[in-house]
Motif scaffolding. Sequence first.
Motif, mmCIF file in Angstrom:
data_model
loop_
_atom_site.group_PDB
_atom_site.id
_atom_site.type_symbol
_atom_site.label_atom_id
_atom_site.label_comp_id
_atom_site.label_asym_id
_atom_site.label_seq_id
_atom_site.Cartn_x
_atom_site.Cartn_y
_atom_site.Cartn_z
ATOM 1 N N TYR A 40 0.635 -1.280 -0.140
ATOM 2 C CA TYR A 40 -0.052 0.088 0.035
ATOM 3 C C TYR A 40 1.135 1.307 0.470
ATOM 4 C CZ TYR A 40 -3.416 3.708 1.246
ATOM 5 O OH TYR A 40 -3.956 4.143 1.627
ATOM 6 N N TYR A 41 1.550 1.330 0.872
ATOM 7 C CA TYR A 41 3.029 2.460 0.899
ATOM 8 C C TYR A 41 3.779 2.538 -0.443
ATOM 9 C CZ TYR A 41 7.003 5.632 2.152
ATOM 10 O OH TYR A 41 8.090 5.809 2.207
ATOM 11 N N ALA A 42 3.857 1.048 -1.266
ATOM 12 C CA ALA A 42 4.743 1.162 -1.821
ATOM 13 C C ALA A 42 4.034 2.214 -3.392
ATOM 14 C CB ALA A 42 5.173 0.218 -2.926
ATOM 15 N N PHE A 43 2.380 2.413 -3.279
ATOM 16 C CA PHE A 43 1.474 2.308 -4.565
ATOM 17 C C PHE A 43 1.416 3.862 -4.375
ATOM 18 C CE2 PHE A 43 0.030 -1.868 -5.282
ATOM 19 C CZ PHE A 43 0.664 -2.011 -6.207
ATOM 20 N N LEU A 87 -9.132 10.804 5.113
ATOM 21 C CA LEU A 87 -8.839 11.671 6.208
ATOM 22 C C LEU A 87 -7.299 12.484 5.532
ATOM 23 C CD1 LEU A 87 -9.977 9.767 9.358
ATOM 24 C CD2 LEU A 87 -11.242 11.929 8.235
ATOM 25 N N ALA A 88 -6.986 12.318 4.506
ATOM 26 C CA ALA A 88 -5.709 12.467 3.999
ATOM 27 C C ALA A 88 -5.690 12.049 2.579
ATOM 28 C CB ALA A 88 -4.299 11.799 4.437
ATOM 29 N N SER A 89 -4.706 13.132 1.647
ATOM 30 C CA SER A 89 -4.518 13.314 0.056
ATOM 31 C C SER A 89 -3.288 13.312 -0.315
ATOM 32 C CB SER A 89 -5.591 14.405 0.150
ATOM 33 O OG SER A 89 -5.452 15.634 0.326
ATOM 34 N N GLY A 90 -2.618 13.228 -0.913
ATOM 35 C CA GLY A 90 -1.581 13.241 -2.036
ATOM 36 C C GLY A 90 -0.560 12.977 -1.023
ATOM 37 N N VAL A 91 0.142 14.402 -0.572
ATOM 38 C CA VAL A 91 1.535 13.303 -0.293
ATOM 39 C C VAL A 91 1.532 13.050 1.128
ATOM 40 C CG1 VAL A 91 4.005 14.450 0.325
ATOM 41 C CG2 VAL A 91 3.032 14.887 -1.939
ATOM 42 N N THR A 92 0.674 13.364 1.979
ATOM 43 C CA THR A 92 0.247 13.485 3.036
ATOM 44 C C THR A 92 -0.303 12.103 3.479
ATOM 45 O OG1 THR A 92 -0.229 15.728 3.074
ATOM 46 C CG2 THR A 92 -1.506 14.568 5.570
ATOM 47 N N ARG A 93 -0.566 11.859 2.251
ATOM 48 C CA ARG A 93 -1.271 10.030 2.707
ATOM 49 C C ARG A 93 -0.144 9.130 3.189
ATOM 50 N NH1 ARG A 93 -4.545 9.632 -1.547
ATOM 51 N NH2 ARG A 93 -6.189 10.856 -0.422
ATOM 52 N N GLY A 94 0.825 9.857 1.900
ATOM 53 C CA GLY A 94 1.863 8.881 2.116
ATOM 54 C C GLY A 94 2.855 8.285 2.597
#
Length: 299
Positions: A60-63, A123-130
């Motif tokens: 999931y993190y890699a995607f 609850l998060a998006s873009g770079v923040t999610r990663g």
Amino acid sequence: MTGNLAHLTLAFGILGNIVSFMVFLAPIPTFYKVYKKKSTEGFQSAPYVVGLFSAMLWIYYAFLKTNVLLLITINSVGCFIETFYICFFLFYAPKKARMESLKLIVLLIVVGFGLIIVLTQFLASGVTRGVIVGWICLVFSLCVFVAPLGVLRQVIKTKSVEYMPILLSVALTLSAVMWFFYGLLLGDFNIAIPNVLGFTFGIIQIILYFKYKNKKPIANEKISEFEAKKYPVSEMQEKKIPEIIDHKTIDVVKLSALMCCDVLPVVARLDENGHDAGHVAIEPQAHPGVPNHIIEVAA
């Protein structure tokens, strides 16, 4: 310079895939024993469920990242192998162990991983999610690497490396080294930092292995000391019985109890006129459950 760095990163990623694949295959002898005995006995499914959860988390993190294709390949293989182990375990596990495994799977894989995906997606998006998923991966990996502390404590306490195979320790250490440099060269510290701890614990395990591999376990030493106090040296030598079939040890007390019944009875012998003609010893019958060649009569 950038091209050389990319090639070096690729090299560490490929080596990390190879070593990690070997680590994933390490439990095969355990499951072969399960297959032969048709029972999981005292084996637990927790390591494989945790392994599956970790692999899914890293995928999931890699995607959410870029240029980490090698992280996806090895963890995809890991998901397949860990799923196979879990299914194999559930097939041969008794009902109680199977129910406990299913509860762990639901708690960790369905609820835990499901919540991570739902919460980070909404609850998060873009770079923040990663970043958030990266921190979750980092913390979870640190917890996994701290787990061997119990094994290290057991090794130091018992002076026995029976449950710390050296090949697995070496493989885990090499894997940590490869993924550390892979993460470092990518500038991804979520990958690099946990492997510093993995490398450290791996080196400690190897050092402890070579320190205690020829040591006599404390449990055996305590038994020897107890026997030495209970029986004097001369008495121990008198009671010592050579190893016989298949090097099986015969209990001295039980054998002594059998020997007490093997005294040759002596009866008087009379001649045809009724006078005493001396004494004769009647040879007893051997115990049906004890081979004749292990019965000794002390002179």
